[in-house]
Design an enzyme around this catalytic site. Structure first.
Site, short mmCIF file in Angstrom:
data_model
loop_
_atom_site.label_atom_id
_atom_site.label_comp_id
_atom_site.label_asym_id
_atom_site.label_seq_id
_atom_site.Cartn_x
_atom_site.Cartn_y
_atom_site.Cartn_z
N ASP A 1 -22.28 -35.92 26.14
CA ASP A 1 -23.52 -35.81 26.89
C ASP A 1 -23.81 -34.34 27.14
O ASP A 1 -22.87 -33.55 27.37
CB ASP A 1 -23.44 -36.54 28.23
CG ASP A 1 -24.79 -36.57 28.94
OD1 ASP A 1 -25.63 -37.41 28.57
OD2 ASP A 1 -25.03 -35.72 29.83
N HIS B 1 -26.64 -37.69 35.81
CA HIS B 1 -27.35 -36.48 35.36
C HIS B 1 -26.47 -35.24 35.40
O HIS B 1 -26.98 -34.12 35.43
CB HIS B 1 -28.63 -36.26 36.16
CG HIS B 1 -29.64 -37.35 35.97
ND1 HIS B 1 -30.17 -37.69 34.75
CD2 HIS B 1 -30.20 -38.21 36.87
CE1 HIS B 1 -31.01 -38.69 34.88
NE2 HIS B 1 -31.05 -39.03 36.16
#
Length: 288
Positions: A97, A237
């Site tokens: 990610d 996030h």
């Protein structure tokens, strides 16, 4: 008229290939839709649109096209591929990610955090995560979304500083991400900027895997998928938290694939392409 006549040289053509692959990753796409959405050709005659798409993708072994002009990811491993016949239980996956300054690396957006979680045999076996100094301003929106501030990045390493570590995380492993095309484009562009050698290998998108394993799930964002599977997300996030959650999604979905008698990489590619699994797939609930 070809890609060159449209002003699309080699470098921009390479970016277009990645965009096309990302579009196809989410499901089969017609030639005309690729011409419209990837090349921006909206009013060309069908014959010209088809010619431009074939110029872009016709020699790419990662995709196939049928007689109706529908493009898909290639459904079988090549005989000389190291993954041909490889058992999924024996493969190593690098679940990646990235957090970024924006959504378009070709327009100067940069990575501000990178994480990779190693998965083997249905278990997490390693983790790597670091902030990255992007060398550019950070917008208030991204700071609010991620909790990452300019002060945090000021003393962080540049991507060039970590390029060797990134390569070590990816080398010899299947690159996995939730919307893999997005993360791969950023990693590839950062490695190019750092003049680092990018590992060449297979990729797997957990959005695509979700679509096949849980066909009734209406939304396939990471929040929806982890909620459906009951996977907690700590640090949403942030690259480390999202990569770890995606790794757990991968483990659960590969378990679901195994219940459909999918045991090898080649079988997984066929299954993702819609091959009948021979077993009833689970019923699903909608988003809460």
């Amino acid at each position: 008229m070809g890609l060159t006549q449209l002003g699309l040289g080699f470098e921009s053509g390479s970016s277009l290939v990645e965009r096309a692959l990302e579009a196809i990753e989410s499901g089969p796409r017609s030639t005309l839709s690729l011409a419209r959405d990837v090349l921006g050709v909206r009013q060309a005659p069908p014959g010209l649109a088809a010619r431009l798409v074939f110029d872009l993708l016709g020699s790419d072994k990662r995709v196939s096209v049928d007689s109706a002009g529908v493009w898909r990811r290639a459904t079988t491993a090549h005989a000389d591929s190291p993954l041909a016949g490889a058992a999924l239980s024996c493969l190593e996956f690098a679940v990646v990610d990235v957090e970024t300054t924006g959504g378009t690396p070709s327009r100067g957006d940069r990575v501000i955090e990178f994480a990779a979680v190693q998965v083997r045999g249905g278990k997490v076996v390693g983790e790597f995560s670091t902030l990255v100094n992007p060398g550019r301003m950070l917008s208030p929106f991204i700071s609010r979304l991620t909790g990452i501030t300019a002060d945090m990045l000021a003393t962080a390493p540049t991507f060039g500083d970590i390029a060797d570590q990134v390569r070590g995380c990816l080398e010899g492993r299947v690159f996995v991400a939730h919307n893999a095309g997005f993360d791969w484009r950023f990693v590839a562009e950062e490695m190019r900027r750092a003049s680092a050698l990018l590992p060449v290998g297979p990729r797997l998108c957990t959005v695509r895997l979700t679509r096949r394993a849980v066909p009734g799930l209406r939304r396939r964002g990471l929040d929806s998928v982890t909620d459906y599977l009951g996977i907690p997300v700590r640090g949403r996030h942030r690259a480390g938290g999202d990569a770890l959650a995606t790794a757990q999604v991968l483990i659960r979905l590969l378990e679901e694939a195994s219940r459909s008698e999918v045991e090898t990489w080649e079988q997984l590619q066929l299954w993702l392409a819609g091959r009948p699994a021979g077993r009833r797939e689970p019923e699903v609930k909608g988003d809460q």
